[in-house]
Scaffold this motif. Structure first.
Motif, PDB file in Angstrom:
ATOM      1  N   VAL A 189       0.841  -1.213   0.000  1.00  0.00           N
ATOM      2  CA  VAL A 189       0.000   0.000   0.000  1.00  0.00           C
ATOM      3  C   VAL A 189       0.869   1.253   0.000  1.00  0.00           C
ATOM      4  CG1 VAL A 189      -1.690   1.308   1.330  1.00  0.00           C
ATOM      5  CG2 VAL A 189      -1.939  -1.178   1.085  1.00  0.00           C
ATOM      6  N   PHE A 190       1.888   1.270   0.851  1.00  0.00           N
ATOM      7  CA  PHE A 190       2.719   2.458   0.976  1.00  0.00           C
ATOM      8  C   PHE A 190       3.604   2.658  -0.253  1.00  0.00           C
ATOM      9  CE2 PHE A 190       1.293   2.135   5.241  1.00  0.00           C
ATOM     10  CZ  PHE A 190       1.469   3.374   5.845  1.00  0.00           C
ATOM     11  N   ALA A 191       4.008   1.582  -0.900  1.00  0.00           N
ATOM     12  CA  ALA A 191       4.862   1.718  -2.086  1.00  0.00           C
ATOM     13  C   ALA A 191       4.113   2.351  -3.239  1.00  0.00           C
ATOM     14  CB  ALA A 191       5.400   0.349  -2.506  1.00  0.00           C
ATOM     15  N   ASP A 192       2.782   2.211  -3.255  1.00  0.00           N
ATOM     16  CA  ASP A 192       1.990   2.782  -4.349  1.00  0.00           C
ATOM     17  C   ASP A 192       1.679   4.259  -4.158  1.00  0.00           C
ATOM     18  OD1 ASP A 192       1.946   0.322  -5.580  1.00  0.00           O
ATOM     19  OD2 ASP A 192       0.032  -0.305  -4.689  1.00  0.00           O
ATOM     20  N   LEU A 193       2.011   4.815  -3.009  1.00  0.00           N
ATOM     21  CA  LEU A 193       1.735   6.231  -2.769  1.00  0.00           C
ATOM     22  C   LEU A 193       2.807   7.094  -3.437  1.00  0.00           C
ATOM     23  CD1 LEU A 193       0.812   6.097   1.050  1.00  0.00           C
ATOM     24  CD2 LEU A 193      -0.774   6.204  -0.888  1.00  0.00           C
ATOM     25  N   SER A 194       2.460   8.353  -3.630  1.00  0.00           N
ATOM     26  CA  SER A 194       3.431   9.304  -4.179  1.00  0.00           C
ATOM     27  C   SER A 194       4.484   9.606  -3.113  1.00  0.00           C
ATOM     28  CB  SER A 194       2.720  10.608  -4.597  1.00  0.00           C
ATOM     29  OG  SER A 194       2.138  11.225  -3.460  1.00  0.00           O
ATOM     30  N   PRO A 195       5.691  10.056  -3.494  1.00  0.00           N
ATOM     31  CA  PRO A 195       6.747  10.314  -2.512  1.00  0.00           C
ATOM     32  C   PRO A 195       6.329  11.294  -1.421  1.00  0.00           C
ATOM     33  CG  PRO A 195       7.653  10.258  -4.715  1.00  0.00           C
ATOM     34  CD  PRO A 195       6.161  10.203  -4.877  1.00  0.00           C
ATOM     35  N   GLU A 196       5.562  12.341  -1.783  1.00  0.00           N
ATOM     36  CA  GLU A 196       5.166  13.308  -0.776  1.00  0.00           C
ATOM     37  C   GLU A 196       4.194  12.691   0.215  1.00  0.00           C
ATOM     38  OE1 GLU A 196       4.865  13.720  -3.987  1.00  0.00           O
ATOM     39  OE2 GLU A 196       6.524  15.105  -4.440  1.00  0.00           O
ATOM     40  N   ARG A 197       3.199  12.002  -0.268  1.00  0.00           N
ATOM     41  CA  ARG A 197       2.199  11.387   0.617  1.00  0.00           C
ATOM     42  C   ARG A 197       2.788  10.212   1.403  1.00  0.00           C
ATOM     43  NH1 ARG A 197      -3.170   9.752  -2.046  1.00  0.00           N
ATOM     44  NH2 ARG A 197      -3.563   9.362   0.190  1.00  0.00           N
ATOM     45  N   ARG A 198       3.818   9.581   0.839  1.00  0.00           N
ATOM     46  CA  ARG A 198       4.384   8.404   1.488  1.00  0.00           C
ATOM     47  C   ARG A 198       5.018   8.763   2.836  1.00  0.00           C
ATOM     48  NH1 ARG A 198       7.977   6.715  -2.298  1.00  0.00           N
ATOM     49  NH2 ARG A 198       6.283   5.679  -3.449  1.00  0.00           N
ATOM     50  N   LEU A 199       5.736   9.877   2.889  1.00  0.00           N
ATOM     51  CA  LEU A 199       6.370  10.265   4.129  1.00  0.00           C
ATOM     52  C   LEU A 199       5.351  10.584   5.210  1.00  0.00           C
ATOM     53  CD1 LEU A 199       9.272  12.490   2.750  1.00  0.00           C
ATOM     54  CD2 LEU A 199       9.393  10.127   3.584  1.00  0.00           C
ATOM     55  N   ASP A 200       4.295  11.356   4.813  1.00  0.00           N
ATOM     56  CA  ASP A 200       3.249  11.669   5.791  1.00  0.00           C
ATOM     57  C   ASP A 200       2.526  10.407   6.263  1.00  0.00           C
ATOM     58  OD1 ASP A 200       3.847  14.343   5.536  1.00  0.00           O
ATOM     59  OD2 ASP A 200       2.325  14.684   3.978  1.00  0.00           O
ATOM     60  N   ALA A 201       2.311   9.475   5.347  1.00  0.00           N
ATOM     61  CA  ALA A 201       1.597   8.240   5.713  1.00  0.00           C
ATOM     62  C   ALA A 201       2.429   7.389   6.671  1.00  0.00           C
ATOM     63  CB  ALA A 201       1.269   7.444   4.444  1.00  0.00           C
ATOM     64  N   ILE A 202       3.763   7.394   6.470  1.00  0.00           N
ATOM     65  CA  ILE A 202       4.627   6.630   7.380  1.00  0.00           C
ATOM     66  C   ILE A 202       4.560   7.217   8.775  1.00  0.00           C
ATOM     67  CG2 ILE A 202       7.028   6.077   7.923  1.00  0.00           C
ATOM     68  CD1 ILE A 202       7.526   5.776   4.931  1.00  0.00           C
ATOM     69  N   ASN A 203       4.667   8.545   8.889  1.00  0.00           N
ATOM     70  CA  ASN A 203       4.606   9.170  10.209  1.00  0.00           C
ATOM     71  C   ASN A 203       3.257   8.917  10.888  1.00  0.00           C
ATOM     72  OD1 ASN A 203       7.209  10.222   9.978  1.00  0.00           O
ATOM     73  ND2 ASN A 203       6.497  12.063   8.891  1.00  0.00           N
ATOM     74  N   GLU A 204       2.158   9.030  10.112  1.00  0.00           N
ATOM     75  CA  GLU A 204       0.827   8.786  10.684  1.00  0.00           C
ATOM     76  C   GLU A 204       0.679   7.322  11.117  1.00  0.00           C
ATOM     77  OE1 GLU A 204      -2.803   9.885  12.086  1.00  0.00           O
ATOM     78  OE2 GLU A 204      -1.229  11.189  11.234  1.00  0.00           O
ATOM     79  N   HIS A 205       1.236   6.407  10.334  1.00  0.00           N
ATOM     80  CA  HIS A 205       1.165   4.975  10.652  1.00  0.00           C
ATOM     81  C   HIS A 205       1.868   4.680  11.973  1.00  0.00           C
ATOM     82  CE1 HIS A 205       1.283   0.617  10.026  1.00  0.00           C
ATOM     83  NE2 HIS A 205       2.620   0.648  10.165  1.00  0.00           N
ATOM     84  N   LEU A 206       3.005   5.326  12.203  1.00  0.00           N
ATOM     85  CA  LEU A 206       3.747   5.063  13.436  1.00  0.00           C
ATOM     86  C   LEU A 206       3.098   5.733  14.642  1.00  0.00           C
ATOM     87  CD1 LEU A 206       7.413   5.407  12.110  1.00  0.00           C
ATOM     88  CD2 LEU A 206       6.133   3.307  12.605  1.00  0.00           C
ATOM     89  N   LYS A 207       2.400   6.873  14.428  1.00  0.00           N
ATOM     90  CA  LYS A 207       1.718   7.533  15.540  1.00  0.00           C
ATOM     91  C   LYS A 207       0.570   6.673  16.087  1.00  0.00           C
ATOM     92  CE  LYS A 207       2.702  12.323  14.189  1.00  0.00           C
ATOM     93  NZ  LYS A 207       2.102  13.590  13.708  1.00  0.00           N
ATOM     94  N   GLN A 208      -0.075   5.916  15.230  1.00  0.00           N
ATOM     95  CA  GLN A 208      -1.213   5.078  15.634  1.00  0.00           C
ATOM     96  C   GLN A 208      -0.739   3.689  16.117  1.00  0.00           C
ATOM     97  OE1 GLN A 208      -3.824   4.953  12.264  1.00  0.00           O
ATOM     98  NE2 GLN A 208      -4.184   7.184  12.254  1.00  0.00           N
TER      99      GLN A 208
END
Length: 453
Positions: free
Chosen positions: A55-74
């Motif tokens: 799922v994360f590999a299919d995201l754009s580079p900009e959205r990927r970083l934000d998604a990683i941080n949000e994933h670790l916060k939860q």
């Protein structure tokens, strides 16, 4: 210190062996459950991180970083791991300090030990990681802490292990209780058997009205003891009867020989004395022959001669045999055999049984009386009936007349050894037939033979 007797019993030893085998089986089962649980949980964790990295590999580079941080916060349990690393190995985002040196970015889940960094601090963890190379040369890493998998497996294994102890103790307790119960019954049986061996033939083995094998065995043994008691009592009476019946003719022989030796003055007188002595010896031999005949029949040595027997022919043959004797005594001998019935048995023995019944009927029926031999169908059996108009057999003598050498007081003056009905009983028992004596005025006896199909 000597152990209690029940602890040395075979039952308890088998119980300990079974309990040991059961414990070993449970331990092996626990190991299998622990291993299977850990493997299944690890596999589910691997599928989860594999789906996440896709799922994360299919995201754009900009959205990927934000998604990683949000994933670790939860992740309050601190089991998630994620990281983005440049082509030179520099960390771009995530909670992984560095890439493990042996981690291959081939999109397969691998085990590794990594340094986790977050707001709490730096910590080494054993994890399952998956790495994927992105088109721009960066490396995306996702993982999950496997400590929780091992913890779950250990909790499950511990719970099963705690259940092992009471299960083994219960097995031992049941074994001890069953062993003590069985030993109690065996001790009681031994005591009773000792009393039987000591001569108390009325003693019997204890049994309950249940279907357990021990009670069934006790019932069978008690039946055997009943038969043995009857045989022993019968044997004791037979010995006395044989001595009594042989003593009379032997005493007569001795007296005849003594008188012949003392008084005979001619050859003819000696011959007369010898003839009387021979008659007495013949009578003694007849008694012995009858006893041997009974032993042969009771030991079932004639089963080889069994075959299909025509009862109508048998009845007519016995009637023809005794008709002259009955006529000499002024007795009417009637034969009724309207049906051609058959039975499976030994023809010679059956003729002997029926002939004994007819002989008794003719012998004990007064002149002017009547003897009837009948053959007819009954309820599932063919019946041979001998009926006479004699004095009959009283109800209190029904069992006695079947004993060997029994002779009623009212027939002491007649010839015979008192063995005829006992011989009939032995023949009927050998064939598995029914033998019935009807008490009352006039004797009625029946032999019931199962129908041959």
């Amino acid at each position: 210190m000597q152990l209690p007797e029940f602890t040395r019993s075979t039952t308890l030893r088998w119980t300990l062996l079974v309990a040991g085998i059961f414990a070993a089986f449970v331990v092996a089962l626990l190991g299998f459950v622990y291993s299977k649980t850990k493997d299944d949980l690890t596999m589910r964790s691997d599928r989860l991180v594999a789906s996440q990295i896709g799922v994360f590999a299919d995201l754009s580079p900009e959205r990927r970083l934000d998604a990683i941080n949000e994933h670790l916060k939860q992740d309050p349990a601190r089991v998630r791991l994620a990281g983005m690393f440049g082509s030179n190995g520099r960390r771009i985002a995530g909670n992984l300090e560095r890439l493990p040196p042996d981690l291959k970015p081939d999109n397969t889940v691998q085990g590794a030990v990594v340094d986790r960094i977050d707001e709490i601090g730096r910590e080494k963890q054993a994890v399952r990681l998956i790495a994927r190379s992105l088109p721009n040369g960066d490396v995306l890493v996702f993982g999950r802490n496997v400590d929780e998998v091992g913890e779950i497996a250990r909790v499950l294994g511990g719970a099963l292990a705690l259940g092992l102890v009471p299960a083994v103790l219960l097995c031992l307790a049941v074994g001890v209780a069953l062993g003590a119960r069985a030993r109690k019954r065996i001790v009681e049986v031994n005591e009773r058997v000792q009393r039987i061996v000591a001569g108390d033939l009325r003693e019997r083995l204890p049994h309950r009205k249940t279907n357990d094998p021990f009670s069934k065995l006790a019932v069978i043994v008690n039946g055997m003891l009943d038969e043995m008691e009857a045989l022993i009592h019968s044997l004791a009476g037979v010995g006395n009867n044989i001595a009594h019946d042989l003593r009379t003719p032997l005493a007569r022989v001795r007296l005849t020989l003594e008188r012949g030796r003392a008084n005979a003055s001619t050859l003819e007188q000696l011959q007369v004395a010898a003839d009387k002595a021979i008659d007495g010896i013949d009578q003694s031999l007849s008694i012995i022959t009858a006893i041997l005949r009974l032993a042969e029949i009771e030991n079932s040595q004639r089963l080889a001669g069994f075959g299909k027997v025509a009862l109508a022919d048998l009845v007519r043959e016995v009637g023809d045999m005794y008709e002259p004797i009955a006529e000499d005594k002024g007795i009417d001998l009637l034969i009724h055999s309207p049906h051609e019935l058959s039975v499976h048995g030994d023809r010679d023995l059956l003729i002997e049984a029926v002939a004994n019944l007819v002989d008794n009927a003719v012998k004990f029926t007064p002149a002017g009386g009547q003897v009837e031999i009948g053959l007819f169908r009954g309820n599932g059996e063919n019946i041979v009936r001998v009926k006479d108009t004699g004095s009959g057999i009283s109800e209190r003598e029904l069992d006695a007349v079947l004993r060997r050498f029994y002779r009623s007081d009212k027939i002491r003056h007649t010839s015979g050894f008192g063995i005829g009905l006992n011989l009939v009983t032995a023949i009927v028992k050998l064939h598995g037939f029914r033998f019935t004596i009807v008490p009352g005025s006039g004797c009625v006896v029946e032999i019931g033979c199962p129908v041959v199909f």
